[in-house]
Design a protein around this motif. Structure first.
Motif, PDB file in Angstrom:
ATOM      1  N   MET A  60       0.805  -1.296  -0.143  1.00  0.00           N
ATOM      2  CA  MET A  60      -0.024  -0.109  -0.084  1.00  0.00           C
ATOM      3  C   MET A  60       0.938   1.338  -0.087  1.00  0.00           C
ATOM      4  SD  MET A  60      -2.907  -1.387   2.578  1.00  0.00           S
ATOM      5  CE  MET A  60      -3.603   0.365   2.986  1.00  0.00           C
ATOM      6  N   SER A  61       1.724   1.235   0.607  1.00  0.00           N
ATOM      7  CA  SER A  61       2.954   2.422   0.564  1.00  0.00           C
ATOM      8  C   SER A  61       3.436   2.473  -0.838  1.00  0.00           C
ATOM      9  CB  SER A  61       4.002   2.194   1.785  1.00  0.00           C
ATOM     10  OG  SER A  61       5.003   1.364   1.122  1.00  0.00           O
ATOM     11  N   PHE A  62       3.777   3.747  -1.192  1.00  0.00           N
ATOM     12  CA  PHE A  62       4.563   3.993  -2.438  1.00  0.00           C
ATOM     13  C   PHE A  62       5.855   3.430  -2.498  1.00  0.00           C
ATOM     14  CE2 PHE A  62       2.284   8.477  -2.838  1.00  0.00           C
ATOM     15  CZ  PHE A  62       0.871   7.559  -2.827  1.00  0.00           C
ATOM     16  N   GLN A  63       6.585   3.264  -1.432  1.00  0.00           N
ATOM     17  CA  GLN A  63       7.611   2.459  -1.420  1.00  0.00           C
ATOM     18  C   GLN A  63       7.881   1.000  -1.247  1.00  0.00           C
ATOM     19  OE1 GLN A  63      10.189   4.505   1.574  1.00  0.00           O
ATOM     20  NE2 GLN A  63       9.549   6.594   0.889  1.00  0.00           N
ATOM     21  N   GLY A  64       6.660   0.440  -1.044  1.00  0.00           N
ATOM     22  CA  GLY A  64       6.428  -0.984  -1.087  1.00  0.00           C
ATOM     23  C   GLY A  64       7.015  -1.518   0.000  1.00  0.00           C
ATOM     24  N   ARG A  65       6.943  -0.922   1.310  1.00  0.00           N
ATOM     25  CA  ARG A  65       7.365  -1.370   2.382  1.00  0.00           C
ATOM     26  C   ARG A  65       6.756  -1.165   3.789  1.00  0.00           C
ATOM     27  NH1 ARG A  65      10.464   2.019   5.835  1.00  0.00           N
ATOM     28  NH2 ARG A  65      11.005   4.006   5.042  1.00  0.00           N
ATOM     29  N   ILE A  66       6.854  -1.958   4.630  1.00  0.00           N
ATOM     30  CA  ILE A  66       6.402  -1.550   5.993  1.00  0.00           C
ATOM     31  C   ILE A  66       7.350  -0.455   6.508  1.00  0.00           C
ATOM     32  CG2 ILE A  66       5.883  -2.358   8.184  1.00  0.00           C
ATOM     33  CD1 ILE A  66       4.102  -3.302   6.367  1.00  0.00           C
ATOM     34  N   VAL A 126       3.895  25.183  13.585  1.00  0.00           N
ATOM     35  CA  VAL A 126       3.157  24.054  13.213  1.00  0.00           C
ATOM     36  C   VAL A 126       2.410  23.639  14.315  1.00  0.00           C
ATOM     37  CG1 VAL A 126       3.193  21.681  12.073  1.00  0.00           C
ATOM     38  CG2 VAL A 126       4.911  23.334  11.505  1.00  0.00           C
ATOM     39  N   THR A 127       1.017  23.650  14.125  1.00  0.00           N
ATOM     40  CA  THR A 127       0.299  23.140  15.417  1.00  0.00           C
ATOM     41  C   THR A 127      -1.348  22.914  14.821  1.00  0.00           C
ATOM     42  OG1 THR A 127      -0.319  23.547  17.816  1.00  0.00           O
ATOM     43  CG2 THR A 127      -0.623  25.572  16.122  1.00  0.00           C
ATOM     44  N   GLY A 128      -1.812  21.879  15.739  1.00  0.00           N
ATOM     45  CA  GLY A 128      -3.073  21.361  15.488  1.00  0.00           C
ATOM     46  C   GLY A 128      -3.360  20.641  14.037  1.00  0.00           C
ATOM     47  N   GLN A 129      -2.154  19.963  13.575  1.00  0.00           N
ATOM     48  CA  GLN A 129      -2.024  19.365  12.446  1.00  0.00           C
ATOM     49  C   GLN A 129      -1.819  17.740  12.574  1.00  0.00           C
ATOM     50  OE1 GLN A 129      -2.219  21.336   9.537  1.00  0.00           O
ATOM     51  NE2 GLN A 129      -2.492  22.866  11.223  1.00  0.00           N
ATOM     52  N   ASN A 130      -2.277  17.159  11.560  1.00  0.00           N
ATOM     53  CA  ASN A 130      -2.396  15.525  11.548  1.00  0.00           C
ATOM     54  C   ASN A 130      -1.183  15.297  10.510  1.00  0.00           C
ATOM     55  OD1 ASN A 130      -2.544  12.894  11.308  1.00  0.00           O
ATOM     56  ND2 ASN A 130      -4.776  12.911  11.627  1.00  0.00           N
ATOM     57  N   ILE A 131      -0.028  14.850  10.831  1.00  0.00           N
ATOM     58  CA  ILE A 131       0.926  14.533   9.886  1.00  0.00           C
ATOM     59  C   ILE A 131       0.890  12.903   9.483  1.00  0.00           C
ATOM     60  CG2 ILE A 131       3.333  14.695   9.181  1.00  0.00           C
ATOM     61  CD1 ILE A 131       1.970  17.043   9.872  1.00  0.00           C
ATOM     62  N   SER A 132       0.557  12.682   8.266  1.00  0.00           N
ATOM     63  CA  SER A 132       0.510  11.388   7.833  1.00  0.00           C
ATOM     64  C   SER A 132       1.919  10.788   7.582  1.00  0.00           C
ATOM     65  CB  SER A 132      -0.190  10.945   6.796  1.00  0.00           C
ATOM     66  OG  SER A 132      -0.099   9.530   6.131  1.00  0.00           O
ATOM     67  N   ALA A 133       2.311   9.793   8.144  1.00  0.00           N
ATOM     68  CA  ALA A 133       3.672   9.250   8.030  1.00  0.00           C
ATOM     69  C   ALA A 133       3.535   7.602   7.566  1.00  0.00           C
ATOM     70  CB  ALA A 133       4.518   9.449   9.177  1.00  0.00           C
ATOM     71  N   SER A 134       3.096   7.721   6.541  1.00  0.00           N
ATOM     72  CA  SER A 134       2.859   6.188   6.002  1.00  0.00           C
ATOM     73  C   SER A 134       3.551   5.818   4.702  1.00  0.00           C
ATOM     74  CB  SER A 134       1.251   6.119   5.802  1.00  0.00           C
ATOM     75  OG  SER A 134       0.682   7.301   4.835  1.00  0.00           O
ATOM     76  N   GLY A 135       4.473   6.610   4.219  1.00  0.00           N
ATOM     77  CA  GLY A 135       4.959   6.291   2.790  1.00  0.00           C
ATOM     78  C   GLY A 135       3.809   6.286   1.627  1.00  0.00           C
ATOM     79  N   GLY A 136       2.875   7.184   2.140  1.00  0.00           N
ATOM     80  CA  GLY A 136       2.030   7.761   0.789  1.00  0.00           C
ATOM     81  C   GLY A 136       0.679   6.971   0.972  1.00  0.00           C
ATOM     82  N   ALA A 137       0.574   5.995   1.955  1.00  0.00           N
ATOM     83  CA  ALA A 137      -0.419   4.921   1.888  1.00  0.00           C
ATOM     84  C   ALA A 137      -1.830   5.327   2.212  1.00  0.00           C
ATOM     85  CB  ALA A 137      -0.180   3.463   2.861  1.00  0.00           C
ATOM     86  N   ALA A 138      -1.661   6.593   3.280  1.00  0.00           N
ATOM     87  CA  ALA A 138      -2.974   7.368   3.406  1.00  0.00           C
ATOM     88  C   ALA A 138      -2.657   8.772   3.899  1.00  0.00           C
ATOM     89  CB  ALA A 138      -3.693   6.722   4.260  1.00  0.00           C
TER      90      ALA A 138
END
Length: 247
Positions: A208-214, A235-247
């Motif tokens: 699911m990730s753009f890099q094809g890895r967990i 930077v405050t009140g933000q939701n940072i996705s750290a998912s390799g682009g999966a979501a």
């Protein structure tokens, strides 16, 4: 040379293993004095503290169940007693439940909410009292709140609540210069994620990730390090996705 988090004090809940342990080691490496919180495994917490000490850092292991408000107060009291102030809180402690909504018992649902939601609420309430002006809060959520995966209903609901609590806290504490942000990891190579999954399931999720890895715990720790740094002061009140682009 002064380290970026020198003289800062950080509490990381649930930091005896997995993502929390990596965040503890990373923040300590950047100069922070770290409180390693654990619930059931003192040897794992002490191992994290030993690694921090070996690298020249300072830490304190504190046993506290985040679902118990009295124990959360004790966690903050122990921090202030030892280090005299608090600058950083990372809400990492959590449990994962993977089961269809129809099959979840009342007790299982209550446990997820008690640890994942109430634990964050109790910690934020204490942080509002003890955190220094200009402090930093990071709460761990999950990309399951965006992906709507089957079997993750209770977990996604709990993490959705974490996101809203953290956003509101960011606004309430903004006048004091305190920032509060969310990090939403995708699948991460931890004991909690890997438990109960076969190789095919893990490979499917990796794809699911753009890099094809967990992802690895250090992928999340690096994001947390940025968010607690001086550089992230706007930077405050933000939701940072750290998912390799999966979501």
């Amino acid at each position: 040379m002064k380290k970026p988090l020198q003289d800062k004090v950080a509490i990381i809940t649930g930091s005896s293993r997995g993502i929390g342990a990596e965040i503890a080691r990373t923040l300590a490496g950047a100069g922070a004095k770290v409180v390693v919180n654990f619930t059931a495994n003192p040897s794992a917490a002490e191992a994290v503290c030993a690694a921090i000490a070996e690298a020249g850092g300072e830490s304190l292991a504190v046993k506290a169940d985040v679902s118990d408000p009295a124990q959360v107060r004790m966690l903050f009291d122990a921090t202030i007693e030892r280090f005299k102030h608090l600058d950083i809180l990372v809400n990492n402690a959590g449990v994962l439940l993977s089961r269809q909504i129809a099959d979840i018992s009342d007790e299982e649902f209550d446990r997820v909410l008690s640890i994942n939601v109430k634990g964050v609420f109790y910690a934020l309430r204490e942080a509002a009292k003890w955190m220094a002006d200009g402090g930093r809060v990071v709460s761990l959520s999950s990309t399951v709140t965006r992906l709507m995966l089957p079997n993750y209903g209770a977990y996604a609901a709990s993490k959705g609540a974490v996101e809203q609590l953290t956003r509101v806290f960011a606004k309430e504490m903004g006048e004091r210069g305190v920032t509060a942000n969310i990090v939403s990891p995708g699948p991460i190579n931890t004991e909690m994620f890997n438990s109960g999954k076969n190789k095919e399931t893990i490979e499917r999720m990796a794809a699911m990730s753009f890099q094809g890895r967990i992802g690895e715990p250090e992928d999340i720790a690096r994001v947390a390090l940025f968010l607690v740094s001086e550089e992230a002061g706007w930077v405050t009140g933000q939701n940072i996705s750290a998912s390799g682009g999966a979501a």
